[in-house]
Design a protein around this motif. Sequence first.
Motif, PDB file in Angstrom:
ATOM      1  N   UNK A 178       6.702   3.697  12.758  1.00 35.78           N
ATOM      2  CA  UNK A 178       5.276   3.443  12.578  1.00 35.78           C
ATOM      3  C   UNK A 178       4.998   2.050  12.025  1.00 35.78           C
ATOM      4  N   UNK A 179       6.004   1.452  11.376  1.00 29.44           N
ATOM      5  CA  UNK A 179       5.822   0.128  10.784  1.00 29.44           C
ATOM      6  C   UNK A 179       6.151  -0.988  11.761  1.00 29.44           C
ATOM      7  N   UNK A 180       7.190  -0.809  12.549  1.00 29.23           N
ATOM      8  CA  UNK A 180       7.717  -1.884  13.394  1.00 29.23           C
ATOM      9  C   UNK A 180       7.130  -1.832  14.808  1.00 29.23           C
ATOM     10  N   UNK A 187      -1.362  10.325   9.673  1.00 33.50           N
ATOM     11  CA  UNK A 187      -0.431   9.593  10.535  1.00 33.50           C
ATOM     12  C   UNK A 187      -0.866   8.165  10.866  1.00 33.50           C
ATOM     13  N   UNK A 188      -2.186   7.902  10.805  1.00 32.89           N
ATOM     14  CA  UNK A 188      -2.675   6.566  11.155  1.00 32.89           C
ATOM     15  C   UNK A 188      -2.719   5.616   9.963  1.00 32.89           C
ATOM     16  N   UNK A 189      -2.374   6.117   8.771  1.00 29.34           N
ATOM     17  CA  UNK A 189      -2.592   5.315   7.571  1.00 29.34           C
ATOM     18  C   UNK A 189      -1.715   4.078   7.522  1.00 29.34           C
ATOM     19  N   UNK A 220       0.845  -1.194   0.000  1.00 33.12           N
ATOM     20  CA  UNK A 220       0.000   0.000   0.000  1.00 33.12           C
ATOM     21  C   UNK A 220       0.877   1.239   0.000  1.00 33.12           C
ATOM     22  N   UNK A 221       0.670   2.098  -1.022  1.00 35.74           N
ATOM     23  CA  UNK A 221       1.275   3.425  -0.943  1.00 35.74           C
ATOM     24  C   UNK A 221       0.328   4.284  -0.120  1.00 35.74           C
ATOM     25  N   UNK A 222       0.795   4.705   1.024  1.00 34.09           N
ATOM     26  CA  UNK A 222      -0.080   5.327   2.011  1.00 34.09           C
ATOM     27  C   UNK A 222      -0.263   6.811   1.730  1.00 34.09           C
ATOM     28  N   UNK A 223      -1.270   7.380   2.403  1.00 30.92           N
ATOM     29  CA  UNK A 223      -1.520   8.815   2.327  1.00 30.92           C
ATOM     30  C   UNK A 223      -0.716   9.514   3.422  1.00 30.92           C
ATOM     31  N   UNK A 267      -1.451  -1.876   7.507  1.00 30.04           N
ATOM     32  CA  UNK A 267      -0.858  -3.109   8.032  1.00 30.04           C
ATOM     33  C   UNK A 267      -1.909  -3.986   8.705  1.00 30.04           C
ATOM     34  N   UNK A 268      -2.828  -3.374   9.415  1.00 34.64           N
ATOM     35  CA  UNK A 268      -3.876  -4.150  10.074  1.00 34.64           C
ATOM     36  C   UNK A 268      -4.879  -4.727   9.074  1.00 34.64           C
TER      37      UNK A 268
END
Length: 255
Positions: free
Chosen positions: A106-108, A75-77, A69-72, A82-83
């Motif tokens: 934010x990923x780990x 901050x919660x994207x 996913x290329x995110x927006x 991932x969820x």
Amino acid sequence: MRNTVKQKILNGEKVVGAFLGFYSPEIVEMLGYSGFEFIVIDDEHGAFSPRDLENMIRAAESVNLVPIVRVSYDPSCIQKALDRGAKGIQVPMVNTKEEAELVVKRVKFPPIGQRGAAFITRPARYGRDHGKPFLDAEDENVLIIVQIETPQAVDNFEVIISVPGIDMAFIGPTDLSIFMGYKEEGAKHPEVQKVISELRERARQRNIPLGTIAGSHAGVRQELQDGTAFVAVIVTSVMMNAFTDVVEVGRKQNQ
């Protein structure tokens, strides 16, 4: 689902996938049946709800496409993608080392990052997977891609890619050309091409895989020949080119 794309990239292999910015699980399935290896679901410019993302990811998994996913800019994207089950996160406009470090956080999961844990989500099979084995597997499996698409990011390229956890840099030629001031010629401008060539060499010297987009099968071939490890064809470009070719056939028959 093992992240075969990440494994191939880290092994020095090349992968070809597709960029899709509109909701269509059917096209996702067709891409998988055609033999593509990954799909980038474009949530930066595309119109997707969290439910849309989940259904697109579910469709990708059904045909062995690795969903990225290329995110927006929300901050919660990253957490939401991932969820939903994303196996890769592609982040636009990463211009500094600090921004790259924030992406990894934010990923780990802790202690490496600050991602919140939930064992009731799809990736955890709604509670069947949990604890340290699940958390460690998620951290290891996810592919982290940062986009280099401004002169500032070009200047900071080495420090950005040196951040532990960053797996790959993705050159965004369109935004790069616009930020460089070449709105007419775009990525074809010689100065833009010069910068991209220099980025390729800087990445090669540091053994960092690069990714980028291509608008056609000829573009894919050229990028692979140039050493690009991760090439994503733009679905809308391929479709528009095919539609135009069909219309041209009809026009020629009437001449």
